[in-house]
Motif scaffolding. Structure first.
Motif, PDB file in Angstrom:
ATOM      1  N   GLN A  23       0.805  -1.217   0.000  1.00  0.00           N
ATOM      2  CA  GLN A  23       0.000   0.000   0.000  1.00  0.00           C
ATOM      3  C   GLN A  23       0.842   1.272   0.000  1.00  0.00           C
ATOM      4  N   ILE A  24       2.149   1.164   0.137  1.00  0.00           N
ATOM      5  CA  ILE A  24       3.021   2.338   0.152  1.00  0.00           C
ATOM      6  C   ILE A  24       3.649   2.487  -1.230  1.00  0.00           C
ATOM      7  N   SER A  25       3.513   3.675  -1.809  1.00  0.00           N
ATOM      8  CA  SER A  25       4.070   3.922  -3.140  1.00  0.00           C
ATOM      9  C   SER A  25       5.472   4.513  -3.104  1.00  0.00           C
ATOM     10  N   THR A  26       5.771   5.343  -2.101  1.00  0.00           N
ATOM     11  CA  THR A  26       7.061   6.020  -2.020  1.00  0.00           C
ATOM     12  C   THR A  26       7.576   5.960  -0.590  1.00  0.00           C
ATOM     13  N   THR A  27       8.874   5.708  -0.429  1.00  0.00           N
ATOM     14  CA  THR A  27       9.516   5.791   0.880  1.00  0.00           C
ATOM     15  C   THR A  27      10.652   6.798   0.779  1.00  0.00           C
ATOM     16  N   SER A  28      10.861   7.537   1.859  1.00  0.00           N
ATOM     17  CA  SER A  28      11.946   8.515   1.877  1.00  0.00           C
ATOM     18  C   SER A  28      12.464   8.643   3.301  1.00  0.00           C
ATOM     19  N   VAL A  29      13.644   9.244   3.424  1.00  0.00           N
ATOM     20  CA  VAL A  29      14.253   9.448   4.734  1.00  0.00           C
ATOM     21  C   VAL A  29      14.892  10.826   4.767  1.00  0.00           C
ATOM     22  N   GLY A  30      14.849  11.444   5.936  1.00  0.00           N
ATOM     23  CA  GLY A  30      15.452  12.755   6.124  1.00  0.00           C
ATOM     24  C   GLY A  30      14.551  13.625   6.972  1.00  0.00           C
ATOM     25  N   ASP A  31      14.874  14.900   7.004  1.00  0.00           N
ATOM     26  CA  ASP A  31      14.065  15.864   7.734  1.00  0.00           C
ATOM     27  C   ASP A  31      12.667  15.914   7.112  1.00  0.00           C
ATOM     28  N   ILE A  32      11.685  16.271   7.900  1.00  0.00           N
ATOM     29  CA  ILE A  32      10.307  16.337   7.405  1.00  0.00           C
ATOM     30  C   ILE A  32      10.198  17.316   6.236  1.00  0.00           C
ATOM     31  N   TYR A  33      11.044  18.334   6.234  1.00  0.00           N
ATOM     32  CA  TYR A  33      11.008  19.318   5.147  1.00  0.00           C
ATOM     33  C   TYR A  33      11.626  18.775   3.863  1.00  0.00           C
ATOM     34  N   ASP A  34      12.229  17.578   3.926  1.00  0.00           N
ATOM     35  CA  ASP A  34      12.792  16.939   2.739  1.00  0.00           C
ATOM     36  C   ASP A  34      11.734  16.246   1.895  1.00  0.00           C
ATOM     37  N   ILE A  35      10.521  16.119   2.401  1.00  0.00           N
ATOM     38  CA  ILE A  35       9.463  15.490   1.610  1.00  0.00           C
ATOM     39  C   ILE A  35       9.196  16.389   0.417  1.00  0.00           C
ATOM     40  N   ASN A  36       9.304  15.818  -0.765  1.00  0.00           N
ATOM     41  CA  ASN A  36       9.237  16.602  -1.981  1.00  0.00           C
ATOM     42  C   ASN A  36       7.823  16.611  -2.544  1.00  0.00           C
ATOM     43  N   LEU A  37       6.972  17.470  -2.018  1.00  0.00           N
ATOM     44  CA  LEU A  37       5.590  17.536  -2.479  1.00  0.00           C
ATOM     45  C   LEU A  37       5.471  18.248  -3.822  1.00  0.00           C
ATOM     46  N   GLU A  38       6.423  19.098  -4.154  1.00  0.00           N
ATOM     47  CA  GLU A  38       6.351  19.832  -5.413  1.00  0.00           C
ATOM     48  C   GLU A  38       6.548  18.921  -6.612  1.00  0.00           C
ATOM     49  N   LYS A  39       7.316  17.864  -6.454  1.00  0.00           N
ATOM     50  CA  LYS A  39       7.540  16.930  -7.555  1.00  0.00           C
ATOM     51  C   LYS A  39       6.437  15.885  -7.634  1.00  0.00           C
ATOM     52  N   MET A  40       5.416  16.061  -6.815  1.00  0.00           N
ATOM     53  CA  MET A  40       4.266  15.163  -6.844  1.00  0.00           C
ATOM     54  C   MET A  40       4.673  13.706  -6.644  1.00  0.00           C
ATOM     55  N   GLU A  41       5.286  13.447  -5.500  1.00  0.00           N
ATOM     56  CA  GLU A  41       5.632  12.074  -5.142  1.00  0.00           C
ATOM     57  C   GLU A  41       4.387  11.205  -5.245  1.00  0.00           C
ATOM     58  N   LYS A  42       4.597   9.929  -5.489  1.00  0.00           N
ATOM     59  CA  LYS A  42       3.460   9.015  -5.514  1.00  0.00           C
ATOM     60  C   LYS A  42       3.043   8.726  -4.082  1.00  0.00           C
ATOM     61  N   PHE A  43       1.781   8.743  -3.837  1.00  0.00           N
ATOM     62  CA  PHE A  43       1.221   8.517  -2.515  1.00  0.00           C
ATOM     63  C   PHE A  43       0.450   7.220  -2.518  1.00  0.00           C
ATOM     64  N   LEU A  45       2.700   7.738   1.063  1.00  0.00           N
ATOM     65  CA  LEU A  45       4.117   7.958   1.264  1.00  0.00           C
ATOM     66  C   LEU A  45       4.488   7.617   2.699  1.00  0.00           C
ATOM     67  N   MET A  46       5.643   6.963   2.855  1.00  0.00           N
ATOM     68  CA  MET A  46       6.210   6.706   4.184  1.00  0.00           C
ATOM     69  C   MET A  46       7.498   7.509   4.263  1.00  0.00           C
ATOM     70  N   HIS A  47       7.579   8.402   5.250  1.00  0.00           N
ATOM     71  CA  HIS A  47       8.782   9.215   5.425  1.00  0.00           C
ATOM     72  C   HIS A  47       9.372   8.936   6.804  1.00  0.00           C
ATOM     73  N   ILE A  48      10.675   8.699   6.848  1.00  0.00           N
ATOM     74  CA  ILE A  48      11.379   8.354   8.075  1.00  0.00           C
ATOM     75  C   ILE A  48      12.266   9.536   8.463  1.00  0.00           C
ATOM     76  N   ASN A  49      12.016  10.095   9.636  1.00  0.00           N
ATOM     77  CA  ASN A  49      12.777  11.232  10.129  1.00  0.00           C
ATOM     78  C   ASN A  49      13.626  10.780  11.316  1.00  0.00           C
ATOM     79  N   PRO A  50      14.956  10.639  11.149  1.00  0.00           N
ATOM     80  CA  PRO A  50      15.812  10.236  12.275  1.00  0.00           C
ATOM     81  C   PRO A  50      15.812  11.324  13.348  1.00  0.00           C
ATOM     82  N   THR A  51      15.699  10.921  14.624  1.00  0.00           N
ATOM     83  CA  THR A  51      15.665  11.913  15.698  1.00  0.00           C
ATOM     84  C   THR A  51      16.803  11.763  16.698  1.00  0.00           C
TER      85      THR A  51
END
Length: 181
Positions: A23-43, A45-51
């Protein structure tokens, strides 16, 4: 001897959990601001933010914020047959409730795969159910909504991934001069 797991091992394992979840189309890692919504990621989306990383006597706990999100459809034809039969829905102009439902299920799937880490066992271990990465405690899964160019909603939760670490001193890359005075 303990096979110490590195930051790369843990992050790559989490990324693979997202990559192979149907059910997940895109996975990414980094700061929450690294999620690239402008490039229209496929949703979705699972984003992993290391803390952070915390140490124990013989373990490391890698701490992450995990975001599971999807775009809300504001089309008039989004409704399923089940929703068409419900006449008292407060807002039937979008599928926000369905997005919250689906993303919550994905969150519990990710937690389950780490908590019951049989799926994370690898070749070469003597017991197929031996945990390699695992988590403990309870989880608070918090909903969120954000309006970007589109409405995006989902859940975020904190995930601590525990791995063994023997804190070996034999292989530290330091000369005797680094031992002090």
């Amino acid at each position: 001897m303990v096979n110490n797991k590195t930051y790369n091992n843990v992050v790559n394992t989490l990324l693979r959990l997202g990559e192979y979840h149907d059910q997940i189309s895109t996975t990414s890692v980094g700061d929450i601001y690294d999620i690239n919504l402008e490039k229209m990621e496929k949703f979705p989306l699972m984003h992993i933010n290391p803390t952070s990383v915390t140490t124990g006597d013989s373990q490391l706990t890698y701490n992450f914020q995990v975001f599971i999100m999807d775009m809300v459809s504001e089309k008039s034809d989004w409704q399923t047959e089940q929703h068409e039969q419900l006449t008292k829905l407060v807002n039937t102009k979008n599928n926000e409730q369905e997005v919250f439902n689906q993303t919550l299920h994905i969150c519990t799937d990710i937690i389950s795969m780490i908590r019951h880490s049989a799926a994370q066992s690898m070749k070469g271990v003597s017991d197929i159910n031996e945990p390699i990465y695992f988590t403990q405690d309870q989880f608070t899964i918090e909903p969120f909504q954000e309006r970007f160019d589109n409405l995006c909603c989902g859940y975020v939760f904190n995930l601590g991934v525990l791995v063994q670490n023997d804190f070996q001193t034999c292989d530290i890359p330091v000369t005797n001069k680094g031992a002090g005075y």
